[in-house]
Write an enzyme that holds these catalytic residues in place. Structure first.
Site, PDB file in Angstrom:
ATOM      1  CD  GLU A 191       5.063 -21.337  11.223  1.00  0.00           C
ATOM      2  OE1 GLU A 191       5.106 -21.586  12.431  1.00  0.00           O
ATOM      3  OE2 GLU A 191       4.124 -20.723  10.681  1.00  0.00           O
ATOM      4  CD  GLU A 200      -3.147  -0.708   0.235  1.00  0.00           C
ATOM      5  OE1 GLU A 200      -3.080   0.345  -0.433  1.00  0.00           O
ATOM      6  OE2 GLU A 200      -4.083  -1.509   0.132  1.00  0.00           O
TER       7      GLU A 200
END
EC number: 4.2.1.126
Length: 297
Positions: A114, A83
């Site tokens: 992960e 953004e």
């Protein structure tokens, strides 16, 4: 580590009967839990402020803001990073989001991604990490190996590091210069950290990126004056920003924006000082892009 001892993994005594509740009561319980998130974040504001200053310092020194996380945490970092170019007019790559397992993990979980500290280090190496960069590790649990490995490598490389976790005194906090730990309590759905923990992390990231951009000259008053006007809605917003910041009429604002290729900052400076577009851009450059400074000096 016994994950069952983590606050984010324990059962919430106020939501033990979710599967027996009528829908209005079900959503009320979720909402009641969500009201606690802002207070948990409020308790971390001194640390968030330190992170904002560190992020701004990184940008001013030619560095980047790099988020890294797994699962929901990783997706939130990628979201915030994505953004920044349209909102603040910064180049792609100035704010970076890394997710364990790579871009494909945004849409589909990559099992086991992960669990590798080396993968966290490798992803930063691939970015050509520099000591001017700020690395922000995100993990609701606070113990994700991918994030630990990345933060450890970043620290060893001379970077300032930030850890955002929803468990107190977490392993990632111990790897960071700045630890932000909004403890939101047990999730309404046990262990589902996309809920309160995800909301808390999003709130923290909102403040880090937006605060850093304010201090990097991308905001005037509370207007996103470096926004890229790339569609009809944003062209209209650019026009309204010029009108609101200067008090001139809409037609005059549109005429100025056409002279600046719809860049808001030089249009505002032109309206308030009488400078032409080239001189307005030159004056902004002389003040490192800070519109307020250009207007006051």
């Amino acid at each position: 580590m016994n994950l069952g001892t983590l606050v984010s993994e324990t059962r919430n005594p106020q939501t033990m009967d979710l599967d027996a509740l009528p829908t209005p009561e079900l959503v009320k319980r979720f909402n009641e839990q969500d009201t606690r998130v802002a207070e948990a974040v409020k308790a971390t504001l001194p640390d968030v402020a330190r992170a904002v200053d560190a992020a701004a310092a990184a940008l001013k020194s030619g560095g980047r803001i790099i988020y890294m996380g797994a699962g929901t945490s990783g997706r939130l970092g990628v979201l915030d990073a994505s953004e920044c170019p349209p909102t603040f007019g910064v180049p792609h790559g100035l704010v970076v989001g890394l997710i364990a397992g790579g871009p494909g993990a945004l849409l589909k979980a990559v099992e086991g991604a992960e669990d590798s500290q080396q993968a966290g280090e490798d992803d930063l190496v691939a970015l050509n990490l520099q000591e001017q960069d700020l690395v922000v590790g995100l993990a609701a649990s606070g113990r994700t190996p991918y994030v630990i490995g990345g933060l450890r490598y970043a620290r060893q490389s001379g970077c300032t590091t930030v850890a955002v976790s929803c468990n107190p005194d977490s392993p990632i906090a111990r790897e960071a210069n700045i630890a932000i730990s909004p403890v939101v309590g047990p999730e309404a759905l046990t262990g589902s950290t996309r809920l309160k923990s995800g909301t808390a992390q999003k709130m923290v990231l909102n403040m880090i990126s937006t605060g850093a951009m304010v201090k990097f000259g991308k905001v005037y008053q509370n207007l996103m004056v470096d926004m890229k006007a790339t569609n009809v809605k944003l062209v209209d917003r650019a026009c309204r920003m010029v009108v609101e910041a200067t008090g001139i009429g809409r037609e005059e604002a549109e005429a100025l924006l056409k002279q600046t290729d719809f860049e808001v900052k030089p249009a505002i400076l032109m309206a308030l000082t009488g400078l032409d577009a080239a001189a307005a851009r030159e004056k902004l450059a002389a003040h490192q892009g800070f519109l307020r400074a250009a207007l006051e000096h």
